[in-house]
Design a protein around this motif. Structure first.
Motif, PDB file in Angstrom:
ATOM      1  N   MET A   1      78.645  64.427 -33.214  1.00 31.70           N
ATOM      2  CA  MET A   1      77.636  64.868 -32.281  1.00 31.70           C
ATOM      3  C   MET A   1      76.933  66.100 -32.846  1.00 31.70           C
ATOM      4  N   VAL A   2      75.657  66.158 -32.631  1.00 30.92           N
ATOM      5  CA  VAL A   2      74.852  67.264 -33.135  1.00 30.92           C
ATOM      6  C   VAL A   2      74.896  68.415 -32.136  1.00 30.92           C
ATOM      7  N   ASP A   3      75.006  69.626 -32.633  1.00 26.78           N
ATOM      8  CA  ASP A   3      74.993  70.820 -31.793  1.00 26.78           C
ATOM      9  C   ASP A   3      73.541  71.251 -31.614  1.00 26.78           C
ATOM     10  N   LEU A   4      72.938  70.862 -30.493  1.00 27.15           N
ATOM     11  CA  LEU A   4      71.518  71.110 -30.255  1.00 27.15           C
ATOM     12  C   LEU A   4      71.266  72.508 -29.714  1.00 27.15           C
ATOM     13  N   THR A   5      70.114  73.068 -30.083  1.00 20.39           N
ATOM     14  CA  THR A   5      69.680  74.338 -29.512  1.00 20.39           C
ATOM     15  C   THR A   5      69.063  74.077 -28.135  1.00 20.39           C
ATOM     16  N   GLU A   6      68.873  75.116 -27.368  1.00 17.66           N
ATOM     17  CA  GLU A   6      68.221  74.965 -26.061  1.00 17.66           C
ATOM     18  C   GLU A   6      66.793  74.434 -26.221  1.00 17.66           C
ATOM     19  N   GLN A   7      66.102  74.859 -27.291  1.00 17.00           N
ATOM     20  CA  GLN A   7      64.754  74.365 -27.544  1.00 17.00           C
ATOM     21  C   GLN A   7      64.771  72.864 -27.833  1.00 17.00           C
ATOM     22  N   GLU A   8      65.739  72.418 -28.611  1.00 19.94           N
ATOM     23  CA  GLU A   8      65.836  70.991 -28.916  1.00 19.94           C
ATOM     24  C   GLU A   8      66.179  70.184 -27.669  1.00 19.94           C
ATOM     25  N   ARG A   9      67.041  70.728 -26.820  1.00 18.69           N
ATOM     26  CA  ARG A   9      67.352  70.043 -25.553  1.00 18.69           C
ATOM     27  C   ARG A   9      66.106  69.929 -24.680  1.00 18.69           C
ATOM     28  N   ALA A  10      65.311  70.990 -24.634  1.00 22.18           N
ATOM     29  CA  ALA A  10      64.074  70.964 -23.855  1.00 22.18           C
ATOM     30  C   ALA A  10      63.099  69.935 -24.434  1.00 22.18           C
ATOM     31  N   ALA A  11      63.029  69.852 -25.747  1.00 16.97           N
ATOM     32  CA  ALA A  11      62.131  68.895 -26.394  1.00 16.97           C
ATOM     33  C   ALA A  11      62.567  67.465 -26.098  1.00 16.97           C
ATOM     34  N   ILE A  12      63.869  67.218 -26.077  1.00 11.61           N
ATOM     35  CA  ILE A  12      64.370  65.882 -25.741  1.00 11.61           C
ATOM     36  C   ILE A  12      63.998  65.535 -24.308  1.00 11.61           C
ATOM     37  N   ARG A  13      64.188  66.482 -23.394  1.00 14.87           N
ATOM     38  CA  ARG A  13      63.823  66.225 -21.991  1.00 14.87           C
ATOM     39  C   ARG A  13      62.323  65.965 -21.863  1.00 14.87           C
ATOM     40  N   ALA A  14      61.519  66.685 -22.630  1.00 17.76           N
ATOM     41  CA  ALA A  14      60.069  66.476 -22.587  1.00 17.76           C
ATOM     42  C   ALA A  14      59.692  65.107 -23.142  1.00 17.76           C
ATOM     43  N   ALA A  15      60.409  64.645 -24.154  1.00 14.92           N
ATOM     44  CA  ALA A  15      60.120  63.337 -24.754  1.00 14.92           C
ATOM     45  C   ALA A  15      60.454  62.188 -23.811  1.00 14.92           C
ATOM     46  N   MET A  16      61.300  62.428 -22.830  1.00 13.31           N
ATOM     47  CA  MET A  16      61.679  61.361 -21.898  1.00 13.31           C
ATOM     48  C   MET A  16      60.483  60.784 -21.150  1.00 13.31           C
ATOM     49  N   ARG A  17      59.478  61.599 -20.884  1.00  8.31           N
ATOM     50  CA  ARG A  17      58.294  61.098 -20.167  1.00  8.31           C
ATOM     51  C   ARG A  17      57.623  59.985 -20.973  1.00  8.31           C
ATOM     52  N   ARG A  18      57.473  60.192 -22.271  1.00  7.55           N
ATOM     53  CA  ARG A  18      56.848  59.167 -23.116  1.00  7.55           C
ATOM     54  C   ARG A  18      57.717  57.916 -23.211  1.00  7.55           C
ATOM     55  N   ILE A  19      59.014  58.118 -23.284  1.00  5.87           N
ATOM     56  CA  ILE A  19      59.922  56.974 -23.333  1.00  5.87           C
ATOM     57  C   ILE A  19      59.832  56.183 -22.030  1.00  5.87           C
ATOM     58  N   ALA A  20      59.781  56.889 -20.924  1.00  2.52           N
ATOM     59  CA  ALA A  20      59.668  56.217 -19.619  1.00  2.52           C
ATOM     60  C   ALA A  20      58.369  55.421 -19.519  1.00  2.52           C
TER      61      ALA A  20
END
Length: 69
Positions: A1-20
């Motif tokens: 598992m990758v140890d993500l930064t808070e910025q990377e976690r935020a970017a993943i959450r932001a990318a969810m809109r496009r995936i949806a």
């Protein structure tokens, strides 16, 4: 598992809109094993693109839009 930064976690959450949005086009009831190659490629492209765009916005100090959940 990758140890993500808070910025990377935020970017993943932001990318969810496009995936949806892509899943809306594909159909939420479609099983993963039933996806076509172009559909899988689309999901990967929108996920990676959304992540990269959000990380660039974070680097510029701009807020990233996240899903409200």
């Amino acid at each position: 598992m990758v140890d993500l930064t808070e910025q990377e976690r935020a970017a993943i959450r932001a990318a969810m809109r496009r995936i949806a949005e892509a899943m809306d086009d594909i159909g939420w009831a479609t099983r993963l094993q039933d996806l076509t190659e172009p559909q899988v490629l689309t999901l990967i492209e929108v996920a990676v693109g959304g992540f990269q765009d959000a990380m660039q916005a974070i680097a510029r100090g701009q807020p990233v839009e996240e899903l409200p959940f």
